[in-house]
Design an enzyme around this catalytic site. Structure first.
Site, short mmCIF file in Angstrom:
data_model
loop_
_atom_site.label_atom_id
_atom_site.label_comp_id
_atom_site.label_asym_id
_atom_site.label_seq_id
_atom_site.Cartn_x
_atom_site.Cartn_y
_atom_site.Cartn_z
CB ALA A 1 -0.82 0.11 1.33
N GLY B 1 0.64 -5.02 0.73
CA GLY B 1 -0.57 -5.20 -0.10
C GLY B 1 -0.14 -5.95 -1.72
CD GLU C 1 -2.40 -7.88 2.37
OE1 GLU C 1 -2.53 -8.43 3.50
OE2 GLU C 1 -2.77 -6.95 2.12
CD GLU D 1 1.53 -6.10 5.32
OE1 GLU D 1 2.29 -6.87 5.75
OE2 GLU D 1 0.56 -6.17 4.46
N1 DAK Z 1 4.55 3.43 -0.25
C1 DAK Z 1 4.89 4.53 -0.74
N2 DAK Z 1 6.16 4.77 -1.54
C2 DAK Z 1 7.03 3.69 -1.36
C3 DAK Z 1 6.59 2.68 -0.99
C4 DAK Z 1 5.47 2.37 -0.23
N3 DAK Z 1 4.93 1.14 0.02
N4 DAK Z 1 7.51 1.61 -1.13
C5 DAK Z 1 8.61 2.21 -1.69
N5 DAK Z 1 8.09 3.57 -1.95
C6 DAK Z 1 8.99 4.74 -2.55
C7 DAK Z 1 9.93 5.25 -1.74
O1 DAK Z 1 9.40 6.22 -0.69
C8 DAK Z 1 11.01 5.89 -2.67
O2 DAK Z 1 10.49 7.07 -3.13
P1 DAK Z 1 11.47 8.46 -2.96
O3 DAK Z 1 11.99 8.43 -1.76
O4 DAK Z 1 12.60 8.28 -4.13
O5 DAK Z 1 10.45 9.33 -3.51
C9 DAK Z 1 10.81 4.82 -4.04
O6 DAK Z 1 9.53 4.22 -3.85
C10 DAK Z 1 11.87 3.97 -3.96
O7 DAK Z 1 12.07 3.39 -2.81
P2 DAK Z 1 13.27 3.16 -1.72
O8 DAK Z 1 14.26 4.22 -2.00
O9 DAK Z 1 12.93 2.74 -0.47
O10 DAK Z 1 13.80 1.91 -2.36
P3 DAK Z 1 15.04 0.66 -1.86
O11 DAK Z 1 15.38 -0.09 -2.90
O12 DAK Z 1 16.08 1.39 -0.90
O13 DAK Z 1 14.01 -0.16 -0.92
C11 DAK Z 1 11.98 -1.49 -0.29
C12 DAK Z 1 13.11 -0.96 -1.44
C13 DAK Z 1 10.95 -2.00 -1.07
C14 DAK Z 1 12.69 -2.31 0.62
C15 DAK Z 1 11.82 -0.36 0.44
O14 DAK Z 1 11.11 0.86 -0.43
C16 DAK Z 1 10.39 -0.49 1.35
O15 DAK Z 1 10.46 -1.11 2.27
N6 DAK Z 1 9.13 -0.07 1.09
C17 DAK Z 1 8.02 -0.19 1.80
C18 DAK Z 1 7.63 -1.67 1.76
C19 DAK Z 1 6.45 -1.79 2.84
O16 DAK Z 1 6.51 -1.47 4.17
N7 DAK Z 1 5.15 -2.20 2.21
C20 DAK Z 1 3.90 -2.47 3.14
C21 DAK Z 1 3.30 -1.29 3.18
S1 DAK Z 1 1.94 -1.38 4.20
C22 DAK Z 1 -5.80 -2.35 3.95
C23 DAK Z 1 -5.30 -3.41 3.56
C24 DAK Z 1 -3.94 -3.76 3.41
C25 DAK Z 1 -3.06 -2.75 3.32
C26 DAK Z 1 -3.55 -1.38 3.62
C27 DAK Z 1 -4.91 -1.16 3.79
N8 DAK Z 1 -7.07 -2.11 4.09
C28 DAK Z 1 -7.92 -3.00 4.48
C29 DAK Z 1 -7.56 -0.64 4.52
C30 DAK Z 1 -1.76 -2.87 2.93
C31 DAK Z 1 -0.93 -2.37 3.79
C32 DAK Z 1 0.73 -2.16 3.25
O17 DAK Z 1 1.10 -2.74 2.27
#
Ligand code: DAK
Length: 258
Positions: A66, A109, A112, A132
């Protein structure tokens, strides 16, 4: 500058390719992307020419979860009011088989979303996980449920409780993906599978998908009854007669979807 379309759809004969196109954020799933995916899949469901769908991202990410920038300031009421589950339901209801072609990150997500698909083809070095917990939340769209059904309690607990991703190779070993291939062969493999499926009789294909998915939520007896009824119904199809006659007459079948 206006953001480019979050989704691009392309048709290759009877296979549709749906591509998430937000490379600047590793295909993070914002609301616009979720809505576009739902609209695209709803449209494809009604397209009789589309027999199989491949859902993919790019070589760096299937989807990194997400969009955290869109969630950081939301409160519980706002999150509930978004009702984002309806967008994923639109994909889950697609009768044609959906193949996820996963390279790079499939996180939160993103994983998922891949798990809503019917077949997952992953690259050796893909990174699949439910991170998450590391940002203070938990999986909210199937990560504790579909993942557990796919890999069992102990792998699901490890993935969700540590947030640590696993490679495409390990995902294959624990039964989270259908096939693992070298990274640069993911798309070709998914497309080959899709075109193989697209050539098969569509009524049988969609009945198989329905029986497997419905059976997952049912008792064994209910699932077996559902399977038996669907099996019997296929004897009303022209393609069933064509398939069997073609076998007996030692020729290639011509399926019409009837
Ligand atoms: N959201 C927003 N931006 C993201 C992102 C994300 N999930 N993942 C990466 N980016 C962006 C980074 O902010 C960065 O943007 P800038 O800083 O350049 O503007 C760009 O993508 C490149 O990322 P990195 O610089 O971080 O790249 P790296 O290679 O160093 O790292 C990484 C890659 C994938 C390990 C890292 O980006 C990372 O940890 N990303 C976050 C992964 C994460 O935590 N994903 C889970 C999110 S929570 C719901 C149901 C489900 C959900 C929500 C609601 N409901 C029922 C309401 C789901 C929730 C989730 O998925």
């Amino acid at each position: 500058m206006a953001e480019q379309r979050p989704i691009v759809t392309e048709k290759q004969s009877d296979v549709a390719i749906v591509r998430i196109t937000r490379p600047e954020v590793l295909n993070a799933l914002n609301l616009a992307t979720r809505k576009a995916l739902a609209a695209t899949f709803t449209e494809l469901q009604d397209d009789p020419e589309v027999r199989c769908i491949v859902l993919t991202g790019d070589e760096k990410a299937f989807a990194a979860g997400a969009d955290l920038k869109e969630m950081v300031d939301a409160d519980a009421v706002e999150i509930a009011k978004r009702r984002t589950e309806r967008y994923w339901q639109a994909i889950a209801r697609t009768p044609q088989p959906v193949i996820a072609a996963v390279q790079g990150y499939a996180l939160g997500g993103g994983l998922e979303l891949a798990m809503i698909c019917d077949i997952i083809v992953a690259g050796e070095n893909a990174q699949l996980g439910q991170p998450e917990v590391r940002v203070g939340i938990m999986p909210g769209a199937g990560g504790t449920q579909r993942l557990t059904r796919a890999v069992g309690k102990f792998h699901a607990m490890r993935l969700c409780l540590t947030g640590r991703p696993i490679s495409g190779r390990e995902a294959y070993e624990i039964g989270l993906v259908s096939l693992v291939v070298p990274d640069d062969e993911v798309m070709a493999t998914a497309l080959k599978l899709a075109s193989d499926i697209a050539r098969l009789p569509p009524l049988a294909v969609t009945s198989i998908k329905e029986a497997i998915l419905q059976g997952e939520n049912a008792s064994l007896d209910a699932g077996l009854a559902l399977e038996r009824k669907a099996f019997q119904l296929l004897f009303a199809s022209e393609d069933r007669r064509e398939g069997m006659n073609a076998f007996i007459e030692k020729r290639k079948p011509q399926f019409k979807g009837k």
